[in-house]
Write a protein that holds these residues in place. Structure first.
Motif, PDB file in Angstrom:
ATOM      1  N   GLN A   7     -15.511   3.458  12.916  1.00  0.00           N
ATOM      2  CA  GLN A   7     -14.657   4.422  12.239  1.00  0.00           C
ATOM      3  C   GLN A   7     -13.662   3.725  11.312  1.00  0.00           C
ATOM      4  O   GLN A   7     -13.352   4.219  10.240  1.00  0.00           O
ATOM      5  CB  GLN A   7     -13.907   5.273  13.273  1.00  0.00           C
ATOM      6  N   ASN A 238     -21.181   8.972  -0.469  1.00  0.00           N
ATOM      7  CA  ASN A 238     -20.121   8.269   0.237  1.00  0.00           C
ATOM      8  C   ASN A 238     -18.981   7.881  -0.696  1.00  0.00           C
ATOM      9  O   ASN A 238     -17.809   7.938  -0.307  1.00  0.00           O
ATOM     10  CB  ASN A 238     -20.687   7.023   0.922  1.00  0.00           C
ATOM     11  N   GLY A 241     -16.920  11.126  -1.292  1.00  0.00           N
ATOM     12  CA  GLY A 241     -16.187  11.524  -0.097  1.00  0.00           C
ATOM     13  C   GLY A 241     -15.093  10.537   0.267  1.00  0.00           C
ATOM     14  O   GLY A 241     -13.943  10.932   0.545  1.00  0.00           O
ATOM     15  N   ASN A 242     -15.419   9.246   0.277  1.00  0.00           N
ATOM     16  CA  ASN A 242     -14.415   8.240   0.597  1.00  0.00           C
ATOM     17  C   ASN A 242     -13.276   8.264  -0.410  1.00  0.00           C
ATOM     18  O   ASN A 242     -12.097   8.137  -0.055  1.00  0.00           O
ATOM     19  CB  ASN A 242     -15.047   6.839   0.610  1.00  0.00           C
ATOM     20  N   ALA A 245     -10.900  11.243   0.106  1.00  0.00           N
ATOM     21  CA  ALA A 245     -10.064  11.000   1.288  1.00  0.00           C
ATOM     22  C   ALA A 245      -8.961   9.990   0.986  1.00  0.00           C
ATOM     23  O   ALA A 245      -7.822  10.148   1.444  1.00  0.00           O
ATOM     24  CB  ALA A 245     -10.938  10.511   2.443  1.00  0.00           C
ATOM     25  N   PRO A 371     -11.268  15.509   9.091  1.00  0.00           N
ATOM     26  CA  PRO A 371     -12.525  14.965   8.562  1.00  0.00           C
ATOM     27  C   PRO A 371     -13.343  14.313   9.665  1.00  0.00           C
ATOM     28  O   PRO A 371     -12.798  13.882  10.692  1.00  0.00           O
ATOM     29  CB  PRO A 371     -12.051  13.924   7.540  1.00  0.00           C
ATOM     30  N   ARG A 373     -16.163  11.313  10.167  1.00  0.00           N
ATOM     31  CA  ARG A 373     -16.964  10.224   9.617  1.00  0.00           C
ATOM     32  C   ARG A 373     -18.302  10.124  10.340  1.00  0.00           C
ATOM     33  O   ARG A 373     -18.390  10.383  11.536  1.00  0.00           O
ATOM     34  CB  ARG A 373     -16.238   8.884   9.763  1.00  0.00           C
ATOM     35  N   ARG A 374     -19.317   9.736   9.602  1.00  0.00           N
ATOM     36  CA  ARG A 374     -20.590   9.440  10.245  1.00  0.00           C
ATOM     37  C   ARG A 374     -20.434   8.192  11.096  1.00  0.00           C
ATOM     38  O   ARG A 374     -19.710   7.267  10.717  1.00  0.00           O
ATOM     39  CB  ARG A 374     -21.688   9.213   9.196  1.00  0.00           C
ATOM     40  N   TYR A 382     -18.471  10.147   5.073  1.00  0.00           N
ATOM     41  CA  TYR A 382     -18.104  11.287   5.896  1.00  0.00           C
ATOM     42  C   TYR A 382     -19.290  12.224   6.102  1.00  0.00           C
ATOM     43  O   TYR A 382     -20.076  12.454   5.177  1.00  0.00           O
ATOM     44  CB  TYR A 382     -16.962  12.074   5.245  1.00  0.00           C
ATOM     45  N   LEU A 385     -15.873  16.799   5.311  1.00  0.00           N
ATOM     46  CA  LEU A 385     -14.540  16.590   4.754  1.00  0.00           C
ATOM     47  C   LEU A 385     -14.008  17.962   4.333  1.00  0.00           C
ATOM     48  O   LEU A 385     -14.173  18.392   3.187  1.00  0.00           O
ATOM     49  CB  LEU A 385     -14.597  15.641   3.565  1.00  0.00           C
TER      50      LEU A 385
END
Length: 390
Positions: A7, A238, A241-242, A245, A371, A373-374, A382, A385
């Motif tokens: 994580q 990713n 999404g990242n 965030a 959120p 996370r995978r 994520y 999200l």
């Protein structure tokens, strides 16, 4: 690495780096520094795990893993001279001119998806925007009919588990099931394009195979199409999404980008560095050599922690600080050397379009829930999200 570490791997990376730029642990060498990571990735003596290596490593289990078998004959798991031949054939879809020519289509697709966020209520940015945008773009490049894309979407997401290190049994099974479905689908798509070629990458590669001695074999064609699908959507999903965030955690930086959308390229580079969508890769030495002060040979797997290299304080000042204004920003998130990601320019373009659109279209964009996370290490992103756009 534990689930908790996956994580947030950055404290572990820092702890590893404190022991030196490379750590020799049994049959594995861990590379954490930017300088050594870049050197390993660019060294032609460093090979990727190809078919023969994977068969030796996995033994009988290799034939039982459709996801591994499907990717083995792609550029991801191929060394020279076959790697050069494949890359030359596939790279035509990612020339600067071809990528630039996709801008209008990406703009339009991103705008259509943004409409789905404008519901007034909470929405999942991953589900409604970060997954479907790059997936639509890569499907367009490959010539996947629009009517098939709803089926394609969950298959592509599950297939991404194929590149995970020490994947859980569930992740591996989902990746293998997806690979089997994807292989069958691609066989049909290739056959259709050979009968009736169109202006897409599948047609170009499939029709070349019938006449060009340098063209892809049947398994190479399927493997590279599957890889393009995987790399063409997962990394960009990713990245988006990242990045969103990170902006939520840095409201001042978010406001600056909203006010000056032309800063998007610099922001995207810093998103790539600060929380890389691809965290790990590996190589195997073709001969006895040294990495840093460690002696290695073909019995040693060299694991390159891209996420650690991107946070190396010897290369980046205030490396744990998000700073899109930093100069000479050159993250290793897309790799380097012969295996530098073919789709890097396309991923960057999609992200450079996505962030300004989201921030200017939705001035009140904000998180709206926890959120998720995978639980993955290699592909960091994520699963969900939740945001509120209005």
């Amino acid at each position: 690495m534990t689930a908790r570490g996956r994580q947030d791997p950055y404290p572990l990376y820092a702890a590893l780096r404190a022991h030196g730029p490379v750590l020799h642990l049994g049959s594995q060498l861990i590379v954490t520094s930017y300088e050594q990571a870049s050197a390993v990735l660019r060294d032609p003596r460093m090979l990727v795990a190809d078919r023969d290596m994977l068969r030796r490593q996995l033994g009988p289990a290799y034939a039982a893993r459709p996801s591994q078998a499907l990717l083995t004959d792609s550029v991801l798991n191929t060394n020279p001279p076959d790697h050069r031949r494949m890359r030359q054939l596939v790279s035509g879809a990612f020339t600067p001119r071809r990528v630039a020519g996709l801008r209008a289509a990406i703009d339009a697709q991103a705008a259509r998806l943004a409409d789905r966020l404008d519901s007034g209520g909470p929405v999942d940015l991953i589900e409604e925007f970060a997954v479907p945008l790059p997936l639509a773009v890569i499907c367009e490049l490959l010539g996947v009919p629009e009517s098939d894309r709803a089926w394609f979407r969950p298959v592509a997401v599950d297939f991404a588990g194929a590149v995970e290190y020490a994947a859980s049994a569930e992740t591996a099974k989902r990746a293998d099931d997806a690979a089997a479905q994807l292989r069958d689908y691609l066989i049909g798509l290739v056959a259709d394009r050979r009968r009736s070629p169109t202006d897409d990458l599948t047609s170009q590669l499939a029709t070349a195979a019938a006449s060009d001695s340098a063209a892809l074999s049947g398994t190479e064609l399927l493997g590279n199409l599957a890889l393009l699908l995987l790399a063409g959507h997962e990394t960009t999903t990713n990245l988006i999404g990242n990045g969103v965030a990170v902006l939520f955690d840095h409201p001042a930086a978010m406001a600056r980008l909203r006010a000056a959308p032309d800063l998007a390229p610099a922001y995207v580079e810093e998103f790539l560095r600060f929380d890389a969508p691809v965290q790990v890769t590996s190589r195997v030495p073709a001969t006895a050599m040294t990495v840093g002060d460690a002696a290695v040979d073909g019995s040693v797997e060299v694991t390159v922690l891209l996420g650690a290299a991107n946070r190396d304080p010897e290369r980046f000042a205030a490396a744990d600080t998000f700073d899109p204004a930093r100069s000479d920003n050159a993250p290793l998130s897309f790799g380097a050397g012969a295996h530098f990601c073919l789709g890097a320019a396309l991923a960057r373009l999609e992200a450079q379009i996505a962030f300004p659109l989201l921030l200017t279209r939705f001035p009140k964009l904000r998180p709206d829930g926890a959120p998720v996370r995978r639980d993955r290490l290699v592909l960091r992103g994520y699963a969900h999200l939740p945001v509120r756009a209005g």
